[in-house]
Design an enzyme around this catalytic site. Sequence first.
Site, short mmCIF file in Angstrom:
data_model
loop_
_atom_site.label_atom_id
_atom_site.label_comp_id
_atom_site.label_asym_id
_atom_site.label_seq_id
_atom_site.Cartn_x
_atom_site.Cartn_y
_atom_site.Cartn_z
N CYS A 64 4.57 -0.19 18.53
CA CYS A 64 3.39 0.86 18.70
C CYS A 64 2.03 -0.05 18.95
O CYS A 64 0.98 1.01 18.99
CB CYS A 64 3.33 1.93 17.87
SG CYS A 64 3.22 1.32 16.41
N ASP A 86 10.94 -4.06 1.03
CA ASP A 86 9.40 -4.32 1.72
C ASP A 86 9.51 -5.38 2.67
O ASP A 86 9.51 -6.56 2.46
CB ASP A 86 8.29 -4.45 0.49
CG ASP A 86 6.79 -4.85 1.33
OD1 ASP A 86 6.94 -4.86 2.49
OD2 ASP A 86 6.17 -4.90 0.50
N CYS A 144 -13.32 16.31 21.47
CA CYS A 144 -12.22 16.10 20.37
C CYS A 144 -11.56 14.80 20.56
O CYS A 144 -11.55 14.32 21.55
CB CYS A 144 -11.10 17.19 20.99
SG CYS A 144 -9.46 16.97 20.07
N ASP A 174 11.49 -1.91 14.67
CA ASP A 174 10.61 -0.69 14.91
C ASP A 174 9.38 -0.80 13.99
O ASP A 174 9.36 0.08 13.35
CB ASP A 174 11.43 0.69 15.11
CG ASP A 174 10.54 1.70 15.51
OD1 ASP A 174 9.22 1.35 16.00
OD2 ASP A 174 10.93 2.70 15.70
N CYS A 178 -7.81 13.15 22.27
CA CYS A 178 -7.29 12.61 23.92
C CYS A 178 -8.42 11.59 24.15
O CYS A 178 -9.78 11.80 24.04
CB CYS A 178 -7.34 13.59 24.88
SG CYS A 178 -5.69 14.71 24.59
N CYS A 236 -4.76 23.48 22.04
CA CYS A 236 -4.40 22.01 22.28
C CYS A 236 -3.45 21.84 23.30
O CYS A 236 -2.24 22.13 22.91
CB CYS A 236 -4.10 21.21 21.03
SG CYS A 236 -3.85 19.47 21.33
N GLU A 250 14.00 0.02 4.99
CA GLU A 250 13.00 0.60 5.16
C GLU A 250 12.26 0.69 3.70
O GLU A 250 12.94 0.50 2.62
CB GLU A 250 13.28 2.15 5.47
CG GLU A 250 12.46 3.17 5.31
CD GLU A 250 10.90 3.25 6.07
OE1 GLU A 250 11.10 3.19 7.44
OE2 GLU A 250 10.14 3.35 5.26
C1 SAM Z 1 7.20 3.08 13.60
S1 SAM Z 1 7.95 3.84 12.35
C2 SAM Z 1 9.67 3.61 12.82
C3 SAM Z 1 10.60 4.63 12.08
C4 SAM Z 1 12.11 4.63 12.82
N1 SAM Z 1 12.38 3.51 13.23
C5 SAM Z 1 11.97 5.87 13.88
O1 SAM Z 1 12.26 5.56 14.89
O2 SAM Z 1 11.77 7.16 13.51
C6 SAM Z 1 7.74 2.58 11.11
C7 SAM Z 1 8.61 2.38 9.74
O3 SAM Z 1 8.30 1.45 9.04
C8 SAM Z 1 8.11 1.74 7.62
N2 SAM Z 1 7.49 0.80 6.95
C9 SAM Z 1 6.18 0.62 6.97
N3 SAM Z 1 6.00 -0.35 6.06
C10 SAM Z 1 6.90 -1.03 5.75
C11 SAM Z 1 7.42 -2.07 4.84
N4 SAM Z 1 6.19 -2.90 4.40
N5 SAM Z 1 8.76 -2.34 4.78
C12 SAM Z 1 9.38 -1.60 5.15
N6 SAM Z 1 9.45 -0.58 5.86
C13 SAM Z 1 8.34 -0.21 6.31
C14 SAM Z 1 7.55 3.15 7.71
O4 SAM Z 1 7.81 3.83 6.47
C15 SAM Z 1 8.12 3.84 8.87
O5 SAM Z 1 9.28 4.41 8.72
#
Ligand code: SAM
Length: 434
Positions: A389, A342, A74, A362, A77, A156, A315
């Site tokens: 991440c 964006d 799988c 984030d 993991c 799982c 966002e």
């Molecule tokens: C890792 S997630 C974090 C979300 C939130 N901080 C949480 O803890 O649940 C990244 C976020 O970035 C947003 N995102 C992705 N591309 C983006 C962009 N070009 N401009 C703004 N936001 C974006 C995604 O929709 C997502 O909600």
Amino acid sequence: MDRFEGYVESLTHDGRGVTKPDGKVWFIDSAIPGETVTFVKTGNRKAYGLGRVEQVLVPSPDRVVPACPYFGQCGGCSLQHLEANAQLRFKEQLLVQQMNKIGGVDVGALKSSIKGPPWGYRRKARLGVRLVPKKGGILVGFREKRNSYITNLDNCMTLDHRIARLLPSLNSLINSLSIREKVPQIEVAAGDRDIALVLRHLKAFSTRDQEVLVNYGQSNRIQCYLQPGGTDSIWCLTPTEVPMLEYGLENGKIKIQFSPTDFTQVNHRVNQLMVEAAVEELEPGGQDRILDLFCGVGNFSLPLAKRVAEVHGVENVPALVDRGMKNAKLNDISNANFEIRDLYASSLRDWDPGRVDKLLIDPPRSGAFEVATWLVPRLTPQLIVYVSCNPATLARDSRILITRSGYRLRSLRAVDMFPHTAHMEALAVFELSR
Ligand SMILES: C[S@@+](CC[C@H](N)C(=O)[O-])C[C@H]1O[C@@H](n2cnc3c(N)ncnc32)[C@H](O)[C@@H]1O
């Protein structure tokens, strides 16, 4: 089949052992640094080879018997053969290495990592579905390692047990539908109380299919959604009105609602601890105005808003911004506002978000290059918490913050959001040093 023997020197970022028995670099699945293994070739490129362990001749003290019978096949993991603390040590080392190599940042000692229970943590999953008659019909599970076949899962151990218990019945459910070969994916999402399934389908379900799904949902007490097209085509099949999925932060004092395909953090316990840590690191004060970039449904914005003058969440997904506003209302929070934008667009060069005392970022795996390059130098927040991440893009962006805007890395820690996989999160804190 070609067989080789080699001493494993290190691990790659995705958890494969590195060995160079004949001078050429080989990446070996399930091999641990310090081990001598025999391996078979599974792939060969000009610059490197790929292999799978056949026999461990000299094992590492960190080697354990993988708990899951699907491990190795799988693709969910990749580190179950490493003892849990050794997994975390590997992630911490990787974080330090990337910060050093890519970012040129000397991180000093890491703060202690944020971690939670190693099993049953996954509240979200995207399960593949495929009709394979010679394997008995419909298979449901994660993709196999390094190919697109589906591992048919009856269990799982990383999934929340409320989701895992559904696995044995999901393939018979899909097998019983008239369009079983036209259902490529089931998305599963769990809140604190409820669970939802979203069935992606490429052809219309018959009335009988819909009845079967409604009955399955009722007898398993889950919400059933159908998705004929993009995410905006999702509708709830459950005939009675269903409550929103919801999770609690700060012992349930804050409630965050979401729909099953919204971005939410997969590991609830680790998310609770990570949000607490991020809030504490930002040292929120009553006069502060905080900008929360990549804010999703308000996971960090709302706990912060309880402690500061104002939070502005940004966002690019309109549905998430809408959900953030609704979550603020649900929690009687009036000092959190949200904006669709964006954050990778060149228009960021001219954007004026107003006064920003502190910043939370984030981003997705691709990081926040544009924010670090164009926005931070103009805003000069006194503190930045960067939740990442992907250590590689965190390192790249750290270099920009430090060299171009005069920040200092105040602290760094790993966040073990995805035990047994090579994925990790990190939480970095930067302060303005001039
Ligand atoms: C890792 S997630 C974090 C979300 C939130 N901080 C949480 O803890 O649940 C990244 C976020 O970035 C947003 N995102 C992705 N591309 C983006 C962009 N070009 N401009 C703004 N936001 C974006 C995604 O929709 C997502 O909600």
